[in-house]
Design a protein around this motif. Sequence first.
Motif, PDB file in Angstrom:
ATOM      1  N   ILE A 246      36.353  10.273 -25.575  1.00 23.79           N
ATOM      2  CA  ILE A 246      36.595  11.706 -25.355  1.00 23.79           C
ATOM      3  C   ILE A 246      37.212  11.939 -23.982  1.00 23.79           C
ATOM      4  N   ILE A 247      36.715  11.242 -22.962  1.00 25.51           N
ATOM      5  CA  ILE A 247      37.287  11.375 -21.620  1.00 25.51           C
ATOM      6  C   ILE A 247      38.746  10.946 -21.614  1.00 25.51           C
ATOM      7  N   ILE A 248      39.043   9.828 -22.274  1.00 29.03           N
ATOM      8  CA  ILE A 248      40.423   9.335 -22.333  1.00 29.03           C
ATOM      9  C   ILE A 248      41.321  10.337 -23.057  1.00 29.03           C
ATOM     10  N   CYS A 249      40.831  10.918 -24.141  1.00 28.06           N
ATOM     11  CA  CYS A 249      41.635  11.919 -24.862  1.00 28.06           C
ATOM     12  C   CYS A 249      41.828  13.179 -24.025  1.00 28.06           C
ATOM     13  N   LEU A 250      40.774  13.650 -23.377  1.00 27.31           N
ATOM     14  CA  LEU A 250      40.880  14.864 -22.557  1.00 27.31           C
ATOM     15  C   LEU A 250      41.762  14.652 -21.328  1.00 27.31           C
ATOM     16  N   ALA A 251      41.897  13.415 -20.885  1.00 31.53           N
ATOM     17  CA  ALA A 251      42.740  13.115 -19.722  1.00 31.53           C
ATOM     18  C   ALA A 251      44.205  13.443 -19.979  1.00 31.53           C
ATOM     19  N   SER A 252      44.586  13.569 -21.228  1.00 30.10           N
ATOM     20  CA  SER A 252      45.981  13.869 -21.546  1.00 30.10           C
ATOM     21  C   SER A 252      46.314  15.352 -21.357  1.00 30.10           C
ATOM     22  N   ILE A 253      45.325  16.178 -21.082  1.00 26.84           N
ATOM     23  CA  ILE A 253      45.568  17.619 -20.979  1.00 26.84           C
ATOM     24  C   ILE A 253      46.036  18.038 -19.579  1.00 26.84           C
TER      25      ILE A 253
ATOM     26  N   ILE B 285      45.239   9.053 -13.675  1.00 25.48           N
ATOM     27  CA  ILE B 285      43.880   8.804 -13.179  1.00 25.48           C
ATOM     28  C   ILE B 285      43.097   7.985 -14.203  1.00 25.48           C
ATOM     29  N   MET B 286      43.183   8.364 -15.476  1.00 29.59           N
ATOM     30  CA  MET B 286      42.480   7.654 -16.535  1.00 29.59           C
ATOM     31  C   MET B 286      42.953   6.213 -16.633  1.00 29.59           C
ATOM     32  N   GLU B 287      44.247   6.000 -16.592  1.00 31.14           N
ATOM     33  CA  GLU B 287      44.798   4.647 -16.732  1.00 31.14           C
ATOM     34  C   GLU B 287      44.295   3.760 -15.610  1.00 31.14           C
TER      35      GLU B 287
END
Length: 95
Positions: A69-76, A83-85
């Motif tokens: 979920i964090i990885i998906c939300l990082a795209s917003i 940062i996520m990568e």
Amino acid sequence: MIRLFKIIAILEGISALVLFFIAMPLKYIWDSPEYIRPTGMAHGVLFTIYIVLATMLKFEMNWPWKKYIIICLASIPPFGTFIMERKYFGTPSNS
């Protein structure tokens, strides 16, 4: 597949920044809307690929739901995929 996901994450982040900080100001400040469509299309395609790859990796690598979920939300938000990568897929420190 992680390598492909990292590449897509970076490209998705770049496309968002170009859309938000170049194409949109050109349209709304300088009345030059011709860059919105191709930039928006590229961003939309990259966003879709990003989410699909994240979902595939979630099940392939048995990620916990919180991480997914964090990885998906990082795209917003802008800069979120960068940062996520780095947080989840960056090179480990040599300390």
